[in-house]
Design a protein around this motif. Structure first.
Motif, mmCIF file in Angstrom:
data_model
loop_
_atom_site.group_PDB
_atom_site.id
_atom_site.type_symbol
_atom_site.label_atom_id
_atom_site.label_comp_id
_atom_site.label_asym_id
_atom_site.label_seq_id
_atom_site.Cartn_x
_atom_site.Cartn_y
_atom_site.Cartn_z
ATOM 1 N N GLN A 201 -51.183 -55.009 -57.943
ATOM 2 C CA GLN A 201 -52.445 -54.362 -57.606
ATOM 3 C C GLN A 201 -52.886 -54.813 -56.224
ATOM 4 O O GLN A 201 -53.160 -55.996 -56.006
ATOM 5 C CB GLN A 201 -53.514 -54.697 -58.654
ATOM 6 C CG GLN A 201 -54.700 -53.759 -58.668
ATOM 7 C CD GLN A 201 -54.321 -52.368 -59.182
ATOM 8 O OE1 GLN A 201 -53.409 -52.244 -59.989
ATOM 9 N NE2 GLN A 201 -55.024 -51.345 -58.697
ATOM 10 N N ILE A 202 -52.960 -53.876 -55.293
ATOM 11 C CA ILE A 202 -53.385 -54.190 -53.934
ATOM 12 C C ILE A 202 -54.904 -54.147 -53.824
ATOM 13 O O ILE A 202 -55.533 -54.999 -53.210
ATOM 14 C CB ILE A 202 -52.749 -53.211 -52.926
ATOM 15 C CG1 ILE A 202 -51.210 -53.317 -53.010
ATOM 16 C CG2 ILE A 202 -53.215 -53.508 -51.514
ATOM 17 C CD1 ILE A 202 -50.501 -52.325 -52.134
ATOM 18 N N SER A 203 -55.490 -53.134 -54.410
ATOM 19 C CA SER A 203 -56.941 -52.986 -54.427
ATOM 20 C C SER A 203 -57.333 -52.333 -55.743
ATOM 21 O O SER A 203 -56.491 -52.122 -56.626
ATOM 22 C CB SER A 203 -57.417 -52.150 -53.234
ATOM 23 O OG SER A 203 -56.907 -50.829 -53.324
ATOM 24 N N GLU A 204 -58.607 -52.006 -55.893
ATOM 25 C CA GLU A 204 -59.065 -51.394 -57.128
ATOM 26 C C GLU A 204 -58.445 -50.021 -57.358
ATOM 27 O O GLU A 204 -58.287 -49.578 -58.488
ATOM 28 C CB GLU A 204 -60.591 -51.280 -57.109
ATOM 29 C CG GLU A 204 -61.303 -52.620 -57.144
ATOM 30 C CD GLU A 204 -62.805 -52.455 -57.200
ATOM 31 O OE1 GLU A 204 -63.276 -51.290 -57.196
ATOM 32 O OE2 GLU A 204 -63.513 -53.479 -57.247
ATOM 33 N N THR A 205 -58.101 -49.346 -56.276
ATOM 34 C CA THR A 205 -57.580 -47.976 -56.394
ATOM 35 C C THR A 205 -56.125 -47.850 -55.966
ATOM 36 O O THR A 205 -55.555 -46.774 -56.052
ATOM 37 C CB THR A 205 -58.429 -47.017 -55.550
ATOM 38 O OG1 THR A 205 -58.410 -47.452 -54.174
ATOM 39 C CG2 THR A 205 -59.880 -46.989 -56.050
ATOM 40 N N GLU A 206 -55.529 -48.921 -55.500
ATOM 41 C CA GLU A 206 -54.167 -48.823 -54.959
ATOM 42 C C GLU A 206 -53.291 -49.929 -55.522
ATOM 43 O O GLU A 206 -53.710 -51.073 -55.659
ATOM 44 C CB GLU A 206 -54.201 -48.914 -53.427
ATOM 45 C CG GLU A 206 -52.854 -48.712 -52.770
ATOM 46 C CD GLU A 206 -52.930 -48.814 -51.246
ATOM 47 O OE1 GLU A 206 -51.888 -48.618 -50.591
ATOM 48 O OE2 GLU A 206 -54.031 -49.094 -50.729
ATOM 49 N N SER A 207 -52.067 -49.572 -55.867
ATOM 50 C CA SER A 207 -51.073 -50.532 -56.343
ATOM 51 C C SER A 207 -49.719 -50.174 -55.750
ATOM 52 O O SER A 207 -49.530 -49.063 -55.255
ATOM 53 C CB SER A 207 -51.000 -50.531 -57.874
ATOM 54 O OG SER A 207 -50.568 -49.260 -58.338
ATOM 55 N N ARG A 208 -48.794 -51.089 -55.805
ATOM 56 C CA ARG A 208 -47.450 -50.813 -55.314
ATOM 57 C C ARG A 208 -46.429 -51.301 -56.326
ATOM 58 O O ARG A 208 -46.667 -52.258 -57.061
ATOM 59 C CB ARG A 208 -47.212 -51.477 -53.953
ATOM 60 C CG ARG A 208 -47.224 -52.999 -53.989
ATOM 61 C CD ARG A 208 -46.769 -53.568 -52.664
ATOM 62 N NE ARG A 208 -46.720 -55.028 -52.693
ATOM 63 C CZ ARG A 208 -46.153 -55.764 -51.743
ATOM 64 N NH1 ARG A 208 -45.600 -55.184 -50.704
ATOM 65 N NH2 ARG A 208 -46.139 -57.083 -51.849
ATOM 66 N N SER A 209 -45.297 -50.630 -56.362
ATOM 67 C CA SER A 209 -44.207 -50.986 -57.267
ATOM 68 C C SER A 209 -43.194 -51.820 -56.498
ATOM 69 O O SER A 209 -42.790 -51.455 -55.391
ATOM 70 C CB SER A 209 -43.548 -49.726 -57.829
ATOM 71 O OG SER A 209 -44.476 -48.966 -58.571
ATOM 72 N N ILE A 210 -42.788 -52.928 -57.095
ATOM 73 C CA ILE A 210 -41.886 -53.856 -56.421
ATOM 74 C C ILE A 210 -40.599 -53.985 -57.226
ATOM 75 O O ILE A 210 -40.621 -54.233 -58.427
ATOM 76 C CB ILE A 210 -42.535 -55.241 -56.262
ATOM 77 C CG1 ILE A 210 -43.855 -55.123 -55.497
ATOM 78 C CG2 ILE A 210 -41.593 -56.202 -55.547
ATOM 79 C CD1 ILE A 210 -44.607 -56.423 -55.392
ATOM 80 N N SER A 211 -39.481 -53.801 -56.545
ATOM 81 C CA SER A 211 -38.176 -53.931 -57.181
ATOM 82 C C SER A 211 -37.683 -55.364 -57.064
ATOM 83 O O SER A 211 -37.624 -55.928 -55.971
ATOM 84 C CB SER A 211 -37.174 -52.982 -56.519
ATOM 85 O OG SER A 211 -35.866 -53.238 -57.003
ATOM 86 N N THR A 212 -37.331 -55.959 -58.197
ATOM 87 C CA THR A 212 -36.696 -57.268 -58.221
ATOM 88 C C THR A 212 -35.613 -57.255 -59.301
ATOM 89 O O THR A 212 -35.637 -56.422 -60.202
ATOM 90 C CB THR A 212 -37.699 -58.388 -58.550
ATOM 91 O OG1 THR A 212 -38.277 -58.148 -59.829
ATOM 92 C CG2 THR A 212 -38.792 -58.485 -57.493
ATOM 93 N N PHE A 213 -34.680 -58.164 -59.181
ATOM 94 C CA PHE A 213 -33.685 -58.364 -60.238
ATOM 95 C C PHE A 213 -34.258 -59.427 -61.156
ATOM 96 O O PHE A 213 -34.341 -60.608 -60.797
ATOM 97 C CB PHE A 213 -32.350 -58.797 -59.649
ATOM 98 C CG PHE A 213 -31.250 -58.881 -60.671
ATOM 99 C CD1 PHE A 213 -30.697 -57.732 -61.210
ATOM 100 C CD2 PHE A 213 -30.772 -60.105 -61.099
ATOM 101 C CE1 PHE A 213 -29.687 -57.804 -62.161
ATOM 102 C CE2 PHE A 213 -29.764 -60.194 -62.035
ATOM 103 C CZ PHE A 213 -29.228 -59.037 -62.565
ATOM 104 N N ASN A 214 -34.674 -58.998 -62.343
ATOM 105 C CA ASN A 214 -35.464 -59.883 -63.187
ATOM 106 C C ASN A 214 -35.263 -59.519 -64.656
ATOM 107 O O ASN A 214 -34.473 -58.626 -64.985
ATOM 108 C CB ASN A 214 -36.944 -59.766 -62.800
ATOM 109 C CG ASN A 214 -37.741 -61.010 -63.162
ATOM 110 O OD1 ASN A 214 -37.251 -61.918 -63.824
ATOM 111 N ND2 ASN A 214 -38.989 -61.053 -62.717
ATOM 112 N N SER A 215 -35.995 -60.166 -65.528
ATOM 113 C CA SER A 215 -35.910 -59.910 -66.966
ATOM 114 C C SER A 215 -36.191 -58.440 -67.269
ATOM 115 O O SER A 215 -37.083 -57.837 -66.678
ATOM 116 C CB SER A 215 -36.918 -60.790 -67.713
ATOM 117 O OG SER A 215 -36.691 -62.155 -67.438
ATOM 118 N N GLY A 216 -35.421 -57.876 -68.203
ATOM 119 C CA GLY A 216 -35.606 -56.497 -68.610
ATOM 120 C C GLY A 216 -34.750 -55.498 -67.856
ATOM 121 O O GLY A 216 -34.656 -54.332 -68.259
#
Length: 262
Positions: A201-216
């Motif tokens: 969550q960047i702000s109340e109205t904006e978010s970004r999706s982040i790619s990582t090699f992780n669980s799941g």
């Protein structure tokens, strides 16, 4: 795959009207990536501890020399003075304790997300291995010590082709050409990767999706080579390989065959 619907009309200001087929599918999610960090061994931390210990020792013995000169002048008049030998032993003990504290501190740093060989656990399962079109091995990331950069994760498959020659297939899991965001049901690629994307969550109205090699996360490798040859005695190797710095082998699966359980 969703069936195509009726054609829609597209009008651009600088182009004539044209039609395109609508699928009612959402546009792909645009994801960001994290920086690919090096994975050094514990050696740098140990060297740092050793250097710190030598530095502290040098300061200690330098201070000890000055104290010895003063003690020679006052020893005769001070019955409560500490023996130079005992004082030196105390100083060495203090140095050892300080070195141990620094070592523990450096070791804790070595277990952060940019130090040490990352610990990751996997589960592998074969799905319809005899099917030349749909058969695959499904590798699931069960637990990951720390998120890794997707673009630095490389998978290699070693197998023998129809002519008996050894082949090595290698791909980056962030490869968008049929690998990243695909699975055997919607891609003809030999290796595909479904990413469990996290949202920040960047702000109340904006978010970004982040790619990582992780669980799941899930990796799919077909049980048949691109030329259709069923794989026997194949080896799958998963490596964390950043552009700058040392990499780390995460896991190796050997003796894999299309006709037996993984």
């Amino acid at each position: 795959m969703t069936s195509l619907n009726t054609a829609d009309v597209c009008n651009h200001a600088n182009q004539p009207a044209s039609t395109f087929l609508a699928t009612n599918q959402s546009l792909p999610v645009v994801v960001d990536t994290i920086g690919a960090s090096a994975v050094p061994s514990f050696a740098p931390s140990i060297v740092a501890v050793a250097m710190a210990g030598l530095f502290v020792s040098a300061l200690t013995f330098s201070s000890r020399r000055a104290d010895d000169e003063e003690e020679l002048e006052t020893m005769a008049d001070d019955d409560a003075a500490v023996s130079p030998v005992i004082a030196t032993i105390l100083m060495v003990a203090i140095t050892v304790v300080l070195s141990g504290v620094i070592y523990v501190w450096a070791s804790s740093l070595a277990e952060t997300d940019v130090k040490g060989v990352p610990r990751v656990t996997f589960d592998i399962e074969d799905i319809n291995g005899f099917d030349a079109d749909e058969g695959h091995w499904r590798i699931t990331v069960e637990q990951a010590q720390t998120p890794l950069a997707t673009q630095a994760v490389v998978i290699k498959v070693f197998y023998t082709n129809a002519t008996g020659a050894l082949n090595i297939f290698e791909t980056n899991l962030a490869e968008s050409g049929g690998v990243y965001g695909f699975n055997p049901a919607n891609s003809d690629a030999f290796v595909t990767f479904v990413d469990s994307v996290t949202k920040e969550q960047i702000s109340e109205t904006e978010s970004r999706s982040i790619s990582t090699f992780n669980s799941g996360d899930t990796i799919f490798i077909r049980t048949h080579a691109p030329d259709g040859t069923p794989l026997e005695d194949a080896t799958i190797e998963l490596v964390y390989s950043p552009l700058n710095g040392n990499g780390a082998k995460l896991r190796t699966w050997t003796d894999l065959s299309y006709d037996r359980k993984a």
